[in-house]
Write a protein that holds these residues in place. Structure first.
Motif, short mmCIF file in Angstrom:
data_model
loop_
_atom_site.label_atom_id
_atom_site.label_comp_id
_atom_site.label_asym_id
_atom_site.label_seq_id
_atom_site.Cartn_x
_atom_site.Cartn_y
_atom_site.Cartn_z
N UNK A 266 -15.06 1.17 18.68
CA UNK A 266 -14.24 1.89 18.88
C UNK A 266 -13.36 2.10 17.63
N UNK A 267 -13.72 1.21 16.33
CA UNK A 267 -13.03 1.12 15.42
C UNK A 267 -12.71 2.35 14.64
N UNK A 268 -11.28 2.64 14.12
CA UNK A 268 -11.27 3.83 13.15
C UNK A 268 -10.91 3.12 11.82
N UNK A 269 -11.78 3.47 10.98
CA UNK A 269 -11.35 2.83 9.73
C UNK A 269 -9.95 3.27 8.89
N UNK A 270 -9.67 4.41 9.38
CA UNK A 270 -8.22 4.89 8.70
C UNK A 270 -7.08 3.81 9.26
N UNK A 271 -7.16 3.57 10.64
CA UNK A 271 -6.43 2.72 11.01
C UNK A 271 -6.38 1.46 10.58
N UNK A 272 -7.39 0.89 10.32
CA UNK A 272 -7.70 -0.59 9.70
C UNK A 272 -7.06 -0.34 8.26
N UNK A 273 -7.50 0.61 7.45
CA UNK A 273 -6.91 0.77 6.09
C UNK A 273 -5.36 0.75 5.98
N UNK A 274 -4.86 1.45 7.13
CA UNK A 274 -3.51 1.74 7.20
C UNK A 274 -2.67 0.19 7.04
N UNK A 275 -3.25 -0.45 8.21
CA UNK A 275 -2.74 -1.62 8.51
C UNK A 275 -3.00 -2.66 7.34
N UNK A 276 -4.20 -2.70 6.69
CA UNK A 276 -4.48 -3.36 5.47
C UNK A 276 -3.41 -3.07 4.26
N UNK A 277 -3.11 -1.93 4.31
CA UNK A 277 -2.50 -1.50 3.00
C UNK A 277 -0.76 -2.00 3.35
N UNK A 278 -0.30 -1.92 4.64
CA UNK A 278 1.04 -2.29 4.88
C UNK A 278 1.00 -3.83 4.72
N UNK A 279 -0.02 -4.77 4.99
CA UNK A 279 -0.09 -6.01 4.97
C UNK A 279 -0.42 -6.47 3.29
N UNK A 280 -0.96 -5.69 2.61
CA UNK A 280 -0.92 -5.91 1.13
C UNK A 280 0.25 -5.84 0.55
N UNK A 281 0.95 -4.61 0.96
CA UNK A 281 2.55 -4.22 0.54
C UNK A 281 3.37 -5.40 0.62
N UNK A 282 3.24 -5.94 1.87
CA UNK A 282 4.12 -7.06 2.36
C UNK A 282 3.73 -8.41 1.33
N UNK A 283 2.74 -8.37 1.12
CA UNK A 283 2.57 -9.64 0.30
C UNK A 283 2.69 -9.57 -1.06
N UNK A 284 2.66 -8.20 -1.84
CA UNK A 284 2.81 -7.98 -3.10
C UNK A 284 4.34 -7.50 -3.39
N UNK A 285 5.05 -7.09 -2.38
CA UNK A 285 6.44 -6.73 -2.94
C UNK A 285 7.30 -7.71 -3.52
N UNK A 286 7.56 -9.01 -2.81
CA UNK A 286 8.19 -9.94 -3.51
C UNK A 286 7.90 -10.32 -4.90
N UNK A 287 6.31 -10.29 -5.35
CA UNK A 287 5.94 -10.47 -6.64
C UNK A 287 6.40 -9.39 -7.54
N UNK A 288 6.25 -8.02 -7.02
CA UNK A 288 6.75 -7.02 -7.66
C UNK A 288 8.07 -7.12 -8.33
N UNK A 289 8.96 -7.53 -7.04
CA UNK A 289 10.48 -7.50 -7.49
C UNK A 289 10.76 -8.66 -8.37
N UNK A 290 9.98 -9.65 -8.46
CA UNK A 290 10.17 -10.72 -9.55
C UNK A 290 9.80 -10.43 -10.80
#
Ligand code: ADP
Ligand code: TRP
Length: 332
Positions: A266-290
């Motif tokens: 039942x997987x939709x790659x679009x949904x998976x990628x959206x989630x992956x992008x948000x999780x990467x953003x969460x990880x990267x944001x503090x680094x970018x700010x620093x």
């Protein structure tokens, strides 16, 4: 006394998730329990003839990004190689007992000859001697390097042993690869191939400085296929890579959710990628700010570089003084 760990960082390109999880995170762990030296290998970078207007900026950017990623100048000695010219003197001494034949056999040299036949300079040939000088100048014990650097490290071991043998003194410790056991992770890229890397082509790597929009764009373009054709099938490489990336940045429940969706088709790659992008953003944001904060704090960067240069110089000048004595240079 604490053992010495040392690693050099090439000032090429920006830090991406592969560098972070594959290298920097290990450095961060090491700096708590060893006497660590981390330096930016700007002498080495001259083998590719950078423009004088670019060199300093690149070095600063790398310093900023490694600090933002968590290297701590209070714990480790962080320095710029060219701030410690003693390394060049040791390089000269080591070159006197480094033989053309053995240097020509180094795989990374052979690769460079193939890739840049118009610029096969002596610096490229003697890259391993400079690297050995980097290591031996602080009498380092452990070198955390990836597979591609194993042969260079082997040369450093040879040169250390040779020096000790020639002068009949147990002076240089023979440096060893730092063994991480099973902990080395490989971060997959977004282009379906196995490895995230800056030279693997546009869109393959996510950098720590990247903004949300650009991260979403890259992740949404990641290579996938037309979906599973039967339940519980083995994932083809690009899909497995996407899951592996998700395992690194997302919560286990998230990975499990999409894994189950894949298995029941039942997987939709679009949904998976959206989630992956948000999780990467969460990880990267503090680094970018620093990164942004540190980039505009020249005073602090200058202080870090000075402090590192001082500490590295102290250790390097002690070694050079002793090596000169061993070789037979005496002052009048
Ligand atoms: P790149 O592949 O982008 O040119 P470098 O060769 O400069 O990266 O790598 C610097 C360090 O980061 C090395 O120690 C290397 O092992 C690590 N590294 C780079 N890419 C990855 C990756 N995709 N996964 C794990 N570690 C990586
Ligand atoms: N050659 C290493 C690389 O390409 C960088 C480097 C230079 C290094 N001198 C070093 C690594 C000394 C470990 C120790 O990544």
């Amino acid at each position: 006394m604490k053992e010495i760990v040392l690693s050099g960082i090439r000032p090429t390109g920006n830090l991406h998730l592969g560098n972070y999880y594959g290298a920097v995170q290990n450095f961060i762990k090491l700096q708590d329990s060893y006497n660590c030296y981390f330096f930016i290998a700007d002498y080495h970078s001259l083998t590719t003839h950078p423009h004088p207007d670019d060199l300093h900026g690149r070095v600063k950017q790398i310093l900023v990004e490694y600090l933002a990623a968590g290297l701590d100048p209070e714990k480790a000695t962080l320095y710029v190689q060219s701030d410690v010219p003693e390394v060049v003197e040791l390089y000269l001494f080591l070159n006197m007992n480094a033989y053309i034949g053995e240097l020509e056999r180094v795989t990374t040299f052979k690769e460079k000859v193939r890739k840049q036949p118009d610029n096969v300079n002596a610096g490229l040939l003697t890259y391993p001697t400079l690297m050995a000088a980097d290591i031996l100048i602080h009498k380092s014990n452990y070198i955390p390097v990836g597979k591609d650097q194993e042969q260079n490290l082997e040369k450093a071991r040879d040169f250390a042993e040779r020096f000790n043998r020639i002068y009949g003194i147990d002076y240089f410790p023979v440096p060893q690869a730092f063994n991480f056991g099973n902990e080395l992770i490989k971060v997959p890229g977004l282009d379906g191939s196995g490895k995230m890397g800056k030279s693997e082509g546009e869109g393959n790597a996510i950098f720590l400085y990247e903004d949300d929009k650009s991260i979403r764009k890259k992740v949404m373009r990641a290579v996938t296929d037309s979906g599973p054709t039967e339940p519980n099938q083995v994932k083809p490489e690009p899909i497995q890579n996407l899951f592996n990336l998700m395992k690194i940045v997302s919560k286990p429940e998230t990975v499990q959710f999409f894994d189950e969706a894949y298995n029941n088709m039942s997987i939709r790659y679009g949904d998976m990628k959206k989630q992956l992008a948000e999780d990467i953003i969460q990880m990267v944001t503090p680094f970018r700010e620093r990164i942004n904060e540190l980039s505009s704090n020249d005073e602090y960067i200058k202080k870090v570089a000075r402090m590192g240069a001082e500490k590295a110089h102290e250790s390097a000048s002690k070694t050079i003084k002793e090596v000169r004595e061993i070789i037979g240079f005496r002052s009048f």
